[in-house]
Design a protein around this motif. Sequence first.
Motif, PDB file in Angstrom:
ATOM      1  N   ALA A 135       0.855  -1.072   0.358  1.00 32.28           N
ATOM      2  CA  ALA A 135       0.080   0.073   0.201  1.00 32.28           C
ATOM      3  C   ALA A 135       0.532   1.216  -0.196  1.00 32.28           C
ATOM      4  N   ALA A 136       2.413   1.067  -0.468  1.00 34.91           N
ATOM      5  CA  ALA A 136       3.361   2.479   0.246  1.00 34.91           C
ATOM      6  C   ALA A 136       3.475   3.126  -1.137  1.00 34.91           C
ATOM      7  N   SER A 137       2.565   2.230  -2.955  1.00 35.14           N
ATOM      8  CA  SER A 137       1.984   3.231  -3.534  1.00 35.14           C
ATOM      9  C   SER A 137       0.732   4.304  -3.615  1.00 35.14           C
ATOM     10  N   LEU A 138      -0.095   4.155  -2.474  1.00 34.62           N
ATOM     11  CA  LEU A 138      -1.299   4.718  -2.043  1.00 34.62           C
ATOM     12  C   LEU A 138      -0.812   5.427  -1.278  1.00 34.62           C
ATOM     13  N   SER A 139      -0.269   5.454  -0.093  1.00 39.83           N
ATOM     14  CA  SER A 139      -0.318   6.169   0.654  1.00 39.83           C
ATOM     15  C   SER A 139       1.186   6.387   1.361  1.00 39.83           C
ATOM     16  N   LYS A 140       1.444   7.152   1.936  1.00 38.44           N
ATOM     17  CA  LYS A 140       2.954   7.843   2.600  1.00 38.44           C
ATOM     18  C   LYS A 140       2.776   7.544   3.856  1.00 38.44           C
ATOM     19  N   ALA A 141       1.778   6.911   4.338  1.00 42.31           N
ATOM     20  CA  ALA A 141       1.505   6.588   5.860  1.00 42.31           C
ATOM     21  C   ALA A 141       2.991   5.331   6.146  1.00 42.31           C
ATOM     22  N   ALA A 142       3.154   6.163   7.466  1.00 39.37           N
ATOM     23  CA  ALA A 142       4.179   5.157   7.898  1.00 39.37           C
ATOM     24  C   ALA A 142       4.271   4.171   8.025  1.00 39.37           C
ATOM     25  N   VAL A 143       3.266   3.217   8.216  1.00 43.51           N
ATOM     26  CA  VAL A 143       2.894   2.344   8.563  1.00 43.51           C
ATOM     27  C   VAL A 143       2.488   1.213   7.613  1.00 43.51           C
ATOM     28  N   PHE A 144       2.665   1.778   6.324  1.00 45.61           N
ATOM     29  CA  PHE A 144       2.719   1.027   5.095  1.00 45.61           C
ATOM     30  C   PHE A 144       3.557   0.748   4.753  1.00 45.61           C
ATOM     31  N   ARG A 145       5.561   1.762   5.750  1.00 36.97           N
ATOM     32  CA  ARG A 145       6.198   1.038   4.861  1.00 36.97           C
ATOM     33  C   ARG A 145       6.273  -0.473   5.850  1.00 36.97           C
ATOM     34  N   PRO A 146       7.456  -1.498   5.256  1.00 35.76           N
ATOM     35  CA  PRO A 146       7.781  -2.423   5.882  1.00 35.76           C
ATOM     36  C   PRO A 146       8.305  -2.789   6.534  1.00 35.76           C
ATOM     37  N   VAL A 147       7.193  -2.119   8.160  1.00 33.17           N
ATOM     38  CA  VAL A 147       7.941  -1.789   8.994  1.00 33.17           C
ATOM     39  C   VAL A 147       6.701  -2.920   9.906  1.00 33.17           C
ATOM     40  N   ARG A 148       7.106  -2.871  11.792  1.00 32.10           N
ATOM     41  CA  ARG A 148       5.972  -3.343  12.004  1.00 32.10           C
ATOM     42  C   ARG A 148       5.840  -2.106  13.711  1.00 32.10           C
ATOM     43  N   SER A 149       3.843  -2.439  13.569  1.00 38.21           N
ATOM     44  CA  SER A 149       3.533  -1.293  14.403  1.00 38.21           C
ATOM     45  C   SER A 149       2.917  -2.551  15.887  1.00 38.21           C
ATOM     46  N   ALA A 150       3.484  -1.529  16.706  1.00 40.25           N
ATOM     47  CA  ALA A 150       2.513  -1.932  18.018  1.00 40.25           C
ATOM     48  C   ALA A 150       1.135  -1.723  17.681  1.00 40.25           C
ATOM     49  N   VAL A 151       0.193  -2.224  17.924  1.00 39.45           N
ATOM     50  CA  VAL A 151      -1.090  -2.198  18.148  1.00 39.45           C
ATOM     51  C   VAL A 151      -1.682  -2.441  19.834  1.00 39.45           C
ATOM     52  N   ILE A 152      -3.082  -1.775  20.317  1.00 42.24           N
ATOM     53  CA  ILE A 152      -3.499  -2.115  21.761  1.00 42.24           C
ATOM     54  C   ILE A 152      -5.427  -2.123  20.465  1.00 42.24           C
ATOM     55  N   ILE A 187      -3.060   1.353  15.818  1.00 44.28           N
ATOM     56  CA  ILE A 187      -1.473   1.039  15.429  1.00 44.28           C
ATOM     57  C   ILE A 187      -0.087   2.279  15.800  1.00 44.28           C
ATOM     58  N   MET A 188       0.769   2.071  16.059  1.00 44.79           N
ATOM     59  CA  MET A 188       1.363   2.573  16.375  1.00 44.79           C
ATOM     60  C   MET A 188       3.160   2.382  16.595  1.00 44.79           C
ATOM     61  N   PRO A 189       3.023   3.328  14.455  1.00 41.02           N
ATOM     62  CA  PRO A 189       4.648   2.564  13.802  1.00 41.02           C
ATOM     63  C   PRO A 189       5.830   3.176  14.406  1.00 41.02           C
ATOM     64  N   PRO A 190       6.284   3.210  14.233  1.00 44.21           N
ATOM     65  CA  PRO A 190       7.668   3.532  14.915  1.00 44.21           C
ATOM     66  C   PRO A 190       7.962   5.061  14.219  1.00 44.21           C
ATOM     67  N   ASP A 191       7.882   6.112  13.752  1.00 53.00           N
ATOM     68  CA  ASP A 191       7.630   7.214  13.034  1.00 53.00           C
ATOM     69  C   ASP A 191       7.136   7.841  14.500  1.00 53.00           C
ATOM     70  N   GLY A 192       5.968   7.129  15.694  1.00 55.28           N
ATOM     71  CA  GLY A 192       5.254   8.179  16.389  1.00 55.28           C
ATOM     72  C   GLY A 192       3.636   8.516  16.186  1.00 55.28           C
ATOM     73  N   ALA A 193       3.588   8.444  14.381  1.00 57.60           N
ATOM     74  CA  ALA A 193       2.422   8.729  14.647  1.00 57.60           C
ATOM     75  C   ALA A 193       1.385   7.386  14.929  1.00 57.60           C
ATOM     76  N   GLU A 194       0.217   7.944  14.861  1.00 52.01           N
ATOM     77  CA  GLU A 194      -0.442   6.789  14.894  1.00 52.01           C
ATOM     78  C   GLU A 194      -2.195   6.702  13.728  1.00 52.01           C
ATOM     79  N   TRP A 195      -2.331   5.770  13.881  1.00 51.51           N
ATOM     80  CA  TRP A 195      -3.610   5.201  12.874  1.00 51.51           C
ATOM     81  C   TRP A 195      -4.862   4.464  14.061  1.00 51.51           C
ATOM     82  N   ARG A 196      -6.061   5.477  14.386  1.00 51.59           N
ATOM     83  CA  ARG A 196      -7.344   4.706  15.287  1.00 51.59           C
ATOM     84  C   ARG A 196      -8.703   4.579  14.107  1.00 51.59           C
ATOM     85  N   MET A 197      -8.576   3.087  14.660  1.00 54.14           N
ATOM     86  CA  MET A 197     -10.491   2.857  13.618  1.00 54.14           C
ATOM     87  C   MET A 197     -10.715   2.074  14.765  1.00 54.14           C
TER      88      MET A 197
END
Length: 372
Positions: A94-111, A137-147
Motif C-alpha cells: 500500500a506504500a504506493s497509495l499512501s505515504k503513511a509510515a504504517v505502510f512501509r515494511p515495518v512492524r507497528s505495535a497495536v492496542i 496502530i503505532m508505527p515507529p515514527d510516532g504517528a498513530e492510526w486509530r479505527m
Amino acid sequence: MTEPRSGPRKEGGASGPASLFDPGTLLRLGAIGLVMMGVVTAFAWSAGWLSPRRLTQARMMDALAAVDGVHPGFRRNHAKGVCVAGWFESSGQAASLSKAAVFRPVRSAVIGRFALAGGMPFQADAPAKVRSMALRIMPPDGAEWRMGINDIPVFVARTAREFRDLLLATRPDPATGKPDPARVGPFLAGHPDVARALALVGARPISPGFGDDTYRSLDAFRFINADGVSTPVRWEMAPMQPGGPAGAVTGQDYLFDDLLTALGRHPLSWRLMVTIGAPSDPTADPTLPWPADRRQVEAGTLTLDVAQSEDGGLCTGITYDPLVLPPGIAPSDDPIPAARSAAYMRSFTLRAGEVKLPSAITPAMIAAKERP
C-alpha cells in the motif's frame, strides 16, 4: 487648610486613577465586554441553547441513553468489551497509495479492543449482535492510526442526525421492552435509505465468533501518496483463521469466552484489505456498498496475541477516534467519522468522571485462559 493640589505629572510616572468616563477606558471596557459576550455566545452555541434543533454531543448521548440506559464509567456505545494487543506487519503493497509510515515494511505495535454494539456493559452475547474491532496502530515514527470497524456491510445512517433519529425511533417501549412498531414503521417509511441499509445488515452472514469475523471501515477515507495523489478507499480486516457455521449459543459471555480460549491457544491474525474506490463510488454515504469487483490491495497482517480486562487494561483509557490519522491518510466527505469523533470524546469525558462497576470480562476470566 487648603486641599492639596496634585503636582505636575512626572516623567514615567502615573497620573492617578483614570475616570470611568474617560474615552480610552470606555473603549477598553467595551472591548472586554465584546470578548466576554463572544465567549458566552460560543458556549451557548456549543451547548445547543441558541439552536434547540441542533444536534450536540449531549443530545447524542441522551439518544444512546434512551436505548440502553446510563451505565456510569462505561463507554456510551460498545460498552461490553475486552482489550487486546499485538502488532501490525506491513506488506509494503500500500506504500504506493499512501505515504503513511504504517505502510512501509515495518512492524507497528497495536492496542485494540473487541466489543458488542450497544450501551449495555452486561448484555448477554448473541450471534446476530453487531461486533466491533477497535485498533490503535503505532508505527515507529510516532504517528498513530486509530479505527473502530464493524462486522456489518454498511452503516445504518447517512448522517449523525439520521442515526440519532433512528436510535429514538427504535428505543424500547417501557411497557414491552421492545421497539414500538408505531414509531419504527413511520420512521423507516420516511427514511428508505436506512431501511435498505438495515436489510443489508440483517442479511449478512454470521460467523461463530470474534476470531473468524470480518470487520469493515464502512466509512470512506482518502489515502495520499508521496506525490500528493489522493485515492478514495475503504478497508476491512479479513480473518486468516478458518471460519465455520455458528455453533451453539451457550453462556452469558460465550463470544468473549470463545475469543479468550482461542487467544489462549495461539495468536489470531487478519489481513488488512484496502478497497480502491472508483470515481463513481459514493464516499459521502456509508449506507451504500461499493461494487464487489473493486480492486483490493493486501496492505499487511494484524496479529493479536494478548487479552486484558478493561479493569486496568491498556485499552481502557483510549478513545478509538477515527479522525486520529497519520500523514498519508485523510478523511473524505463522509460526515460520520467527524460525528463519531465528537461523540467518543464526550463519552470519554463522562466516563472519566464516574465510578465504574467491574467489567463483565474480568481479569480472572482472562487469567484462566492464558497460555502457560
